[in-house]
Scaffold this active site. Structure first.
Site, PDB file in Angstrom:
ATOM      1  N   HIS A   1      -0.574 -26.054  39.120  1.00  0.00           N
ATOM      2  CA  HIS A   1       0.647 -25.639  39.801  1.00  0.00           C
ATOM      3  C   HIS A   1       0.425 -24.254  40.421  1.00  0.00           C
ATOM      4  O   HIS A   1      -0.282 -23.419  39.838  1.00  0.00           O
ATOM      5  CB  HIS A   1       1.809 -25.539  38.816  1.00  0.00           C
ATOM      6  CG  HIS A   1       2.204 -26.836  38.197  1.00  0.00           C
ATOM      7  ND1 HIS A   1       3.327 -26.954  37.416  1.00  0.00           N
ATOM      8  CD2 HIS A   1       1.649 -28.065  38.241  1.00  0.00           C
ATOM      9  CE1 HIS A   1       3.443 -28.201  36.993  1.00  0.00           C
ATOM     10  NE2 HIS A   1       2.433 -28.894  37.482  1.00  0.00           N
TER      11      HIS A   1
ATOM     12  N   GLU B   1       2.427 -21.701  40.592  1.00  0.00           N
ATOM     13  CA  GLU B   1       2.966 -20.616  39.766  1.00  0.00           C
ATOM     14  C   GLU B   1       2.002 -20.262  38.632  1.00  0.00           C
ATOM     15  O   GLU B   1       1.871 -19.099  38.263  1.00  0.00           O
ATOM     16  CB  GLU B   1       4.327 -21.015  39.180  1.00  0.00           C
ATOM     17  CG  GLU B   1       5.354 -21.448  40.195  1.00  0.00           C
ATOM     18  CD  GLU B   1       5.291 -22.937  40.530  1.00  0.00           C
ATOM     19  OE1 GLU B   1       6.170 -23.389  41.271  1.00  0.00           O
ATOM     20  OE2 GLU B   1       4.367 -23.645  40.058  1.00  0.00           O
TER      21      GLU B   1
ATOM     22  N   CYS C   1       8.293 -24.817  36.036  1.00  0.00           N
ATOM     23  CA  CYS C   1       8.322 -25.728  34.899  1.00  0.00           C
ATOM     24  C   CYS C   1       8.085 -24.890  33.632  1.00  0.00           C
ATOM     25  O   CYS C   1       7.723 -23.711  33.729  1.00  0.00           O
ATOM     26  CB  CYS C   1       7.244 -26.804  35.064  1.00  0.00           C
ATOM     27  SG  CYS C   1       5.559 -26.202  34.802  1.00  0.00           S
TER      28      CYS C   1
ATOM     29  N   CYS D   1       4.610 -23.117  33.551  1.00  0.00           N
ATOM     30  CA  CYS D   1       4.501 -21.984  34.468  1.00  0.00           C
ATOM     31  C   CYS D   1       5.399 -20.830  34.037  1.00  0.00           C
ATOM     32  O   CYS D   1       5.023 -19.665  34.191  1.00  0.00           O
ATOM     33  CB  CYS D   1       4.826 -22.437  35.882  1.00  0.00           C
ATOM     34  SG  CYS D   1       3.610 -23.623  36.527  1.00  0.00           S
TER      35      CYS D   1
END
Length: 164
Positions: A56, A58, A86, A89
């Site tokens: 991801h 992030e 999420c 992250c």
């Protein structure tokens, strides 16, 4: 804090990165790390299509910040992102000590759309950033940009996206 015109500029870049991810066959998420003086330090998009669900943007920002910024710089930086972090992250963000988070769509908005489109639930519970990082400074969702991000979600996860 209120979302400013400058914040909207960075969020639009996140949407561009999310669109780039979608065009590359990935899930549409993009994020930008900005220093206290407004310098873009790092940006990335989702890269999960090749089988690593931790890729991801992030999470990549947190790793980059840990390697390149001191604690004071990390705390003063802002993370802009097309969708709310999420839990994975959020935890990385908290552990690294990054500052403010500004996001276009919330996790609740994404979950609602995925349910609507019949997409199976993720294997990890979805929780707001503040439940993972108490005291995190967040701004979002940003209503004026939400439709653009939801259109990308629909293209990826909606009925036409599921047919890919």
């Amino acid at each position: 804090m209120t979302v400013t015109a400058q914040d909207l500029t960075y969020l639009r870049r996140c949407i561009d990165l999310a669109r780039e991810a979608l065009d590359a066959g990935d899930e549409p998420f993009g994020s930008v790390l900005v220093s206290a003086d407004g310098t873009v330090l790092f940006e990335d998009r989702n890269r999960v299509k090749d089988g690593d669900p931790t890729q991801h943007p992030e999470f990549a920002i947190s790793r980059w910040a840990a390697a390149h910024l001191n604690p004071r710089e990390r705390a003063a930086a802002t993370v802009y992102t097309s969708g709310e972090h999420c839990p994975m992250c959020s935890a990385a963000h908290g552990w690294v000590g990054l500052g403010r988070i500004v996001y276009v769509t919330s996790g609740n908005q994404l979950r609602g759309r995925l349910r609507e489109w019949g997409v199976p639930a993720a294997p990890v519970a979805s929780l707001p950033i503040g439940e993972i990082v108490p005291g995190a400074v967040t701004d979002g969702p940003v209503d004026e940009l939400t439709q653009e991000v939801e259109d990308l979600y629909r293209a990826c996860f909606g009925r036409e996206g599921n047919a890919r």
